[in-house]
Design an enzyme around this catalytic site. Structure first.
Site, PDB file in Angstrom:
ATOM      1  N   GLY A 145     -23.324  -7.500  -8.062  1.00  0.00           N
ATOM      2  CA  GLY A 145     -21.897  -7.201  -7.900  1.00  0.00           C
ATOM      3  C   GLY A 145     -21.354  -6.335  -9.016  1.00  0.00           C
ATOM      4  O   GLY A 145     -22.102  -5.687  -9.749  1.00  0.00           O
ATOM      5  N   HIS A 162     -20.688  -0.100  -8.971  1.00  0.00           N
ATOM      6  CA  HIS A 162     -20.272   1.223  -9.440  1.00  0.00           C
ATOM      7  C   HIS A 162     -20.977   2.274  -8.577  1.00  0.00           C
ATOM      8  O   HIS A 162     -21.723   1.921  -7.639  1.00  0.00           O
ATOM      9  CB  HIS A 162     -20.598   1.393 -10.929  1.00  0.00           C
ATOM     10  CG  HIS A 162     -22.008   1.016 -11.279  1.00  0.00           C
ATOM     11  ND1 HIS A 162     -23.095   1.726 -10.850  1.00  0.00           N
ATOM     12  CD2 HIS A 162     -22.512  -0.032 -11.993  1.00  0.00           C
ATOM     13  CE1 HIS A 162     -24.207   1.173 -11.299  1.00  0.00           C
ATOM     14  NE2 HIS A 162     -23.890   0.085 -11.983  1.00  0.00           N
ATOM     15  N   HIS A 216     -24.664   1.847  -7.583  1.00  0.00           N
ATOM     16  CA  HIS A 216     -24.975   0.962  -6.449  1.00  0.00           C
ATOM     17  C   HIS A 216     -24.699   1.675  -5.122  1.00  0.00           C
ATOM     18  O   HIS A 216     -25.459   1.534  -4.164  1.00  0.00           O
ATOM     19  CB  HIS A 216     -24.105  -0.300  -6.508  1.00  0.00           C
ATOM     20  CG  HIS A 216     -24.376  -1.189  -7.675  1.00  0.00           C
ATOM     21  ND1 HIS A 216     -23.504  -1.330  -8.733  1.00  0.00           N
ATOM     22  CD2 HIS A 216     -25.425  -1.991  -7.947  1.00  0.00           C
ATOM     23  CE1 HIS A 216     -23.999  -2.193  -9.596  1.00  0.00           C
ATOM     24  NE2 HIS A 216     -25.160  -2.602  -9.159  1.00  0.00           N
ATOM     25  N   GLN A 245     -32.098 -15.307 -14.544  1.00  0.00           N
ATOM     26  CA  GLN A 245     -32.581 -14.141 -15.286  1.00  0.00           C
ATOM     27  C   GLN A 245     -31.805 -13.896 -16.580  1.00  0.00           C
ATOM     28  O   GLN A 245     -32.047 -12.906 -17.260  1.00  0.00           O
ATOM     29  CB  GLN A 245     -32.571 -12.897 -14.392  1.00  0.00           C
ATOM     30  CG  GLN A 245     -31.195 -12.359 -14.040  1.00  0.00           C
ATOM     31  CD  GLN A 245     -31.282 -11.269 -12.973  1.00  0.00           C
ATOM     32  OE1 GLN A 245     -31.538 -11.541 -11.812  1.00  0.00           O
ATOM     33  NE2 GLN A 245     -31.068 -10.020 -13.366  1.00  0.00           N
ATOM     34  N   GLY A 291     -32.833   0.629  -8.311  1.00  0.00           N
ATOM     35  CA  GLY A 291     -32.560   1.770  -9.179  1.00  0.00           C
ATOM     36  C   GLY A 291     -33.558   1.830 -10.334  1.00  0.00           C
ATOM     37  O   GLY A 291     -33.975   0.799 -10.876  1.00  0.00           O
ATOM     38  N   LYS A 292     -33.916   3.064 -10.707  1.00  0.00           N
ATOM     39  CA  LYS A 292     -34.860   3.237 -11.823  1.00  0.00           C
ATOM     40  C   LYS A 292     -34.178   3.106 -13.182  1.00  0.00           C
ATOM     41  O   LYS A 292     -34.840   3.198 -14.202  1.00  0.00           O
ATOM     42  CB  LYS A 292     -35.574   4.580 -11.697  1.00  0.00           C
ATOM     43  CG  LYS A 292     -36.656   4.542 -10.623  1.00  0.00           C
ATOM     44  CD  LYS A 292     -37.665   5.646 -10.771  1.00  0.00           C
ATOM     45  CE  LYS A 292     -37.145   6.948 -10.232  1.00  0.00           C
ATOM     46  NZ  LYS A 292     -38.140   8.026 -10.237  1.00  0.00           N
ATOM     47  N   LEU A 321     -24.882   4.824 -15.478  1.00  0.00           N
ATOM     48  CA  LEU A 321     -23.899   3.863 -14.957  1.00  0.00           C
ATOM     49  C   LEU A 321     -24.506   2.461 -14.958  1.00  0.00           C
ATOM     50  O   LEU A 321     -25.663   2.268 -14.607  1.00  0.00           O
ATOM     51  CB  LEU A 321     -23.473   4.251 -13.540  1.00  0.00           C
ATOM     52  CG  LEU A 321     -22.782   5.606 -13.376  1.00  0.00           C
ATOM     53  CD1 LEU A 321     -22.152   5.720 -11.991  1.00  0.00           C
ATOM     54  CD2 LEU A 321     -21.737   5.856 -14.454  1.00  0.00           C
ATOM     55  N   SER A 322     -23.692   1.508 -15.390  1.00  0.00           N
ATOM     56  CA  SER A 322     -24.136   0.116 -15.470  1.00  0.00           C
ATOM     57  C   SER A 322     -22.917  -0.779 -15.400  1.00  0.00           C
ATOM     58  O   SER A 322     -21.843  -0.417 -15.913  1.00  0.00           O
ATOM     59  CB  SER A 322     -24.851  -0.109 -16.813  1.00  0.00           C
ATOM     60  OG  SER A 322     -24.890  -1.485 -17.125  1.00  0.00           O
TER      61      SER A 322
HETATM   62  O1  PAF Z   1     -30.651  -5.322 -10.824  1.00  0.00           O
HETATM   63  C1  PAF Z   1     -29.965  -6.318 -10.554  1.00  0.00           C
HETATM   64  O2  PAF Z   1     -28.769  -6.228 -10.291  1.00  0.00           O
HETATM   65  C2  PAF Z   1     -30.615  -7.697 -10.533  1.00  0.00           C
HETATM   66  O3  PAF Z   1     -31.570  -7.818 -11.520  1.00  0.00           O
HETATM   67  C3  PAF Z   1     -31.191  -8.080  -9.155  1.00  0.00           C
HETATM   68  C4  PAF Z   1     -32.316  -7.152  -8.734  1.00  0.00           C
HETATM   69  C5  PAF Z   1     -30.084  -8.033  -8.107  1.00  0.00           C
HETATM   70  C6  PAF Z   1     -31.764  -9.497  -9.200  1.00  0.00           C
HETATM   71  O4  PAF Z   1     -30.787 -10.430  -9.553  1.00  0.00           O
END
Ligand code: PAF
Length: 277
Positions: free
Chosen positions: A27, A30, A33, A57, A143-144, A180-181
């Protein structure tokens, strides 16, 4: 566009779909995505975006609690972009019981991001495998910008023989080069104007490699020192093989320069691929 929160409802919605593409996200969307959505669209009859902030994570001192949750705005953007289904489960839906079975991405989880974020890639691989099982897509886009994550998931799919095609997407950048992040929203104005320096250092390293510099350690040290002088705290700047992120010998041609560094309270990552001739 349907916004669905439970696996049962999702399965019912996708029952007759034959070509499903999944764009997994946490979510706070930006343009990066939205680019993943655009890449997925022509390849699928049904486009699903998942939105789930995955506790598994995040390390104990990381930003899980303050990670921006912006579901309503995200859904608006996804609807405009032509997404068909948003799957936004809550924690109970994804982890109804303690997650004892996990996916361990072996060697690659111990280097670079993995070394600074122990358990991170186990958390990513585990939730993505669960999302794959919930959505059952034929295609998934990553995304890379999260280069190591992309390799982990590409190899997970290969080694576990999952019938899913993984499509990598190039990093989307602001006009000044900043990747972008979602975490860019943590930056204050001063930090935001400094932030492109990370990309600039990677770019300088790529130019040096293209000019024939092969002392990788020296290039890494120089870039790191340049950022530290400007007030950054560098976790790593490394030149690695694109294939597996291991250290390249001087004959390696397909390289990637990766970096993670902190600006104030914000940790930014970025990378640039380079093919040497
Ligand atoms: O890149 C992300 O936003 C997350 O690491 C992902 C792949 C949705 C897993 O939670």
């Amino acid at each position: 566009m349907d916004v669905i929160h439970s696996v049962a409802e999702l399965r019912a919605r996708l029952y007759n779909e034959r070509q499903v593409a999944l764009v997994p996200t946490m979510g706070n969307l930006h343009d990066g995505h939205i680019e993943l959505i655009q890449i997925a669209k022509p390849r699928a009859a049904c486009l699903v975006a998942s939105i789930f902030v995955n506790r598994l994570q995040f390390g104990p001192t990381e930003d899980f609690d303050r990670y921006p949750r912006t579901l309503a705005a995200d859904c608006e953007r996804l609807a405009q972009a032509g997404c068909n289904v948003v799957f936004a489960p809550d924690e109970q839906e994804v982890y109804p019981e303690p997650q004892e079975y996990t996916v361990d991405p072996c060697l690659i989880q111990d280097v670079l991001e993995g070394a600074f974020r122990p358990g991170h890639f186990r958390g990513v691989a585990t939730v993505v495998l669960k999302l794959f099982n919930m959505v059952q897509p034929q295609i998934a886009i990553f995304g890379k910008k999260d280069y190591q994550q992309y390799l982990v998931l590409r190899d997970m799919v290969k080694q576990l023989a999952l019938p899913i095609e993984i499509i990598p997407a190039d990093t989307v950048r602001a006009a000044d080069g900043l990747a972008l992040s979602s975490r860019n929203t943590y930056l204050n104005d001063l930090e935001r104007s400094e932030a492109p320096a990370l990309y600039q250092q990677l770019h300088t390293m790529v130019q040096a490699l293209r000019k024939g510099h092969r002392n990788f350690a020296d290039l890494e040290k120089a870039a790191s020192a340049a950022l530290e002088t400007r007030g950054w705290k560098v976790d790593y700047i490394a030149i690695r093989r694109q294939l597996d992120l291991m250290e390249p010998d001087s004959h390696a041609r397909a390289l990637v320069v990766l970096a993670a560094a902190r600006l104030g309270r914000t940790r930014l990552i970025d990378n640039l691929e380079v093919e040497l001739i």
